[in-house]
Design an enzyme around this catalytic site. Structure first.
Site, PDB file in Angstrom:
ATOM      1  N   SER A  55       1.354  -9.837  -1.323  1.00  0.00           N
ATOM      2  CA  SER A  55       1.121  -8.378  -0.849  1.00  0.00           C
ATOM      3  C   SER A  55       1.671  -7.719   0.323  1.00  0.00           C
ATOM      4  O   SER A  55       1.651  -6.616   0.746  1.00  0.00           O
ATOM      5  CB  SER A  55      -0.331  -8.387  -1.123  1.00  0.00           C
ATOM      6  OG  SER A  55      -1.146  -9.200  -0.256  1.00  0.00           O
ATOM      7  N   LYS A  74       0.600  -1.228   0.291  1.00  0.00           N
ATOM      8  CA  LYS A  74      -0.202   0.115  -0.088  1.00  0.00           C
ATOM      9  C   LYS A  74       0.749   1.192  -0.033  1.00  0.00           C
ATOM     10  O   LYS A  74       0.369   2.171  -0.578  1.00  0.00           O
ATOM     11  CB  LYS A  74      -0.973   0.071   1.100  1.00  0.00           C
ATOM     12  CG  LYS A  74      -2.167  -0.892   0.917  1.00  0.00           C
ATOM     13  CD  LYS A  74      -3.175  -0.667   1.969  1.00  0.00           C
ATOM     14  CE  LYS A  74      -4.442  -1.454   1.650  1.00  0.00           C
ATOM     15  NZ  LYS A  74      -4.150  -2.908   2.049  1.00  0.00           N
ATOM     16  N   GLU A 109      -9.633   7.462   4.154  1.00  0.00           N
ATOM     17  CA  GLU A 109     -10.542   6.575   4.999  1.00  0.00           C
ATOM     18  C   GLU A 109      -9.985   5.238   4.842  1.00  0.00           C
ATOM     19  O   GLU A 109      -9.254   4.861   4.164  1.00  0.00           O
ATOM     20  CB  GLU A 109     -11.904   6.554   4.327  1.00  0.00           C
ATOM     21  CG  GLU A 109     -12.135   5.283   3.353  1.00  0.00           C
ATOM     22  CD  GLU A 109     -11.371   5.403   2.047  1.00  0.00           C
ATOM     23  OE1 GLU A 109     -11.711   6.675   1.396  1.00  0.00           O
ATOM     24  OE2 GLU A 109     -11.022   4.443   1.424  1.00  0.00           O
TER      25      GLU A 109
END
Ligand SMILES: *Cc1c(COP(=O)(O)O)cnc(C)c1O
Length: 393
Positions: free
Chosen positions: A377, A89, A111
């Site tokens: 990931s 991310k 968010e």
């Protein structure tokens, strides 16, 4: 067929920008500027320098020897779990914070559901000394205490969303409301390949460093820069988009997307959007999403917080609809078992999201010369309590 976004912001029939009129100036500014800014040499230099020195890129492409022997095929893992903050991310949040700075924004909102994107955003705001406000459902704040603590420690303000089910979609509503009220000084960092155009394309481009590196690394070890299969888990779809990106229009490469079937596709508790989803609009884009017959979004479920999302990004909806990608969904139990298998066969404790992808090995057979690249990931530290409860460790 072209699988990248078109000039109007669509992937086939999916995508676009279905936004309230009051949000139009913010999104229009971004649409006009994002390519101009992010393709400029000074941006690229700063982005690549930070990915190297701060995130720790390039991440290794690791040949999983024992797993390859067991499944009689060639299995590589792209180690996004080794990125700073423990997942892919941060590739996107680094890109967006640099963009926000160049747009003259001095306030960041985001968010978050499980808190992973909130932590990645709070991290880059601390890095740049920029104010950070993260909206989070009140229920999620209670469920994800360690990530809330991380965000606070990084200097972010965590604002509870108290409406509706007090989860991700309510936090999204609050963030959008904030952006409408603060159109000039604020940038909204979205954490996956979702939202109105240009977000899905912008996030995919920032994450595309994953397949850019994979090409170089595969060339070194296999003598060709493409694998036979790329495999990734899909929540909103950003880690998958990053791994697929440079192979989207390469028909030699088979694309496999893995969603969370939760307690089973037909159990009423899943996040298997490709199996259950219908066309609809969520977070400002037209895509596939799970909904009731009268169009209300269904509450998704997965044991992994990062796959617990009722839609997929428009790129993935198009990959599914056009049959460019193969979609499978994997239930909680198989994902959890794979978390243990990968730990004990390769010494890598994966995020539960990541673990879903490996179930492909039990569902499909691959030849001994075929090359598979799995996107690893994220790492499993954040999921340790779930693993402890599940396996009675
Ligand atoms: C957030 C997350 C995901 C799901 O998000 P995508 O946008 O689909 O990539 C997958 N794996 C990990 C480790 C995550 O933190």
């Amino acid at each position: 067929m072209n699988y990248n976004v078109d000039e109007k912001g669509y992937y086939g029939v999916f995508g676009g920008a279905y936004i309230p009129e009051m949000l139009y100036p913010n999104v229009a500014e971004l649409k006009e500027q994002y390519l101009k800014i992010s393709e400029a040499p000074d941006f690229q230099k700063e982005f690549k320098d930070l990915l190297k020195a701060y995130v720790g890129r390039p991440t290794p492409l690791y040949f999983a020897q024992r797993l390859s022997e067991r499944y009689q095929t060639k299995i590589y893992l792209k180690r996004e779990d080794l990125c700073h903050t423990g997942a892919h991310k941060v590739n996107n949040t680094i890109g967006q914070i640099l963009l926000a700075k160049r747009l003259g924004k001095n306030r960041i909102i985001a968010e978050t559901g499980a808190g992973q994107h909130g932590v990645a955003t709070a991290t880059v705001c601390a890095l740049m000394g920029i104010e950070c406000i993260v909206y989070m459902g009140e229920l999620d704040i209670k469920r994800q205490a360690p990530n809330v603590a991380r965000m606070k420690m990084l200097g972010a303000e965590v604002r509870p969303a108290q409406s509706g089910s007090k989860t991700l979609k309510d936090a999204t509503n609050e963030a959008i409301r904030d952006w409408i009220n603060n159109p000039v000084d604020t940038h909204y960092i979205i954490g996956s390949v979702v939202g109105p155009h240009p977000y899905p394309d912008m996030v995919a481009r920032f994450q595309s460093v994953i397949s850019e590196e994979t090409k170089v690394q595969l060339m070194e070890v296999e003598g060709r820069d493409y694998p036979d299969h790329v495999i990734a888990c899909v929540g909103g779809g950003s880690n998958a988009a990053g791994l697929y990106y440079h192979y989207l229009n390469d028909s030699r490469v088979n694309i496999i997307a893995v969603e969370a079937a939760g307690k089973g596709i037909d159990s009423g508790a899943s996040a298997a959007t490709s199996a259950l989803g219908k066309e609809g609009i969520i977070h400002g884009s037209k895509t596939l999403l799970m909904q009731t017959p009268d169009g209300q979004i269904t509450e998704p479920y997965s044991i992994s917080a990062g796959l617990d999302y009722p839609g997929v990004g428009p790129m993935h909806a198009h990959l599914f609809r056009s049959k460019r990608a193969e979609f499978i969904s994997v239930p909680d139990q198989e994902a959890m078992d794979w978390g243990l298998t990968l730990s004990q066969m390769e010494g890598i404790i994966p995020a539960i999201e990541t673990a879903h992808a490996f179930a492909v090995l039990d569902l499909r057979s691959f030849g001994p010369e075929e090359v598979l690249v799995f996107n690893c990931s994220g790492r499993g530290d954040k999921d340790l309590n779930t693993y402890i409860d599940y396996f009675k460790l």
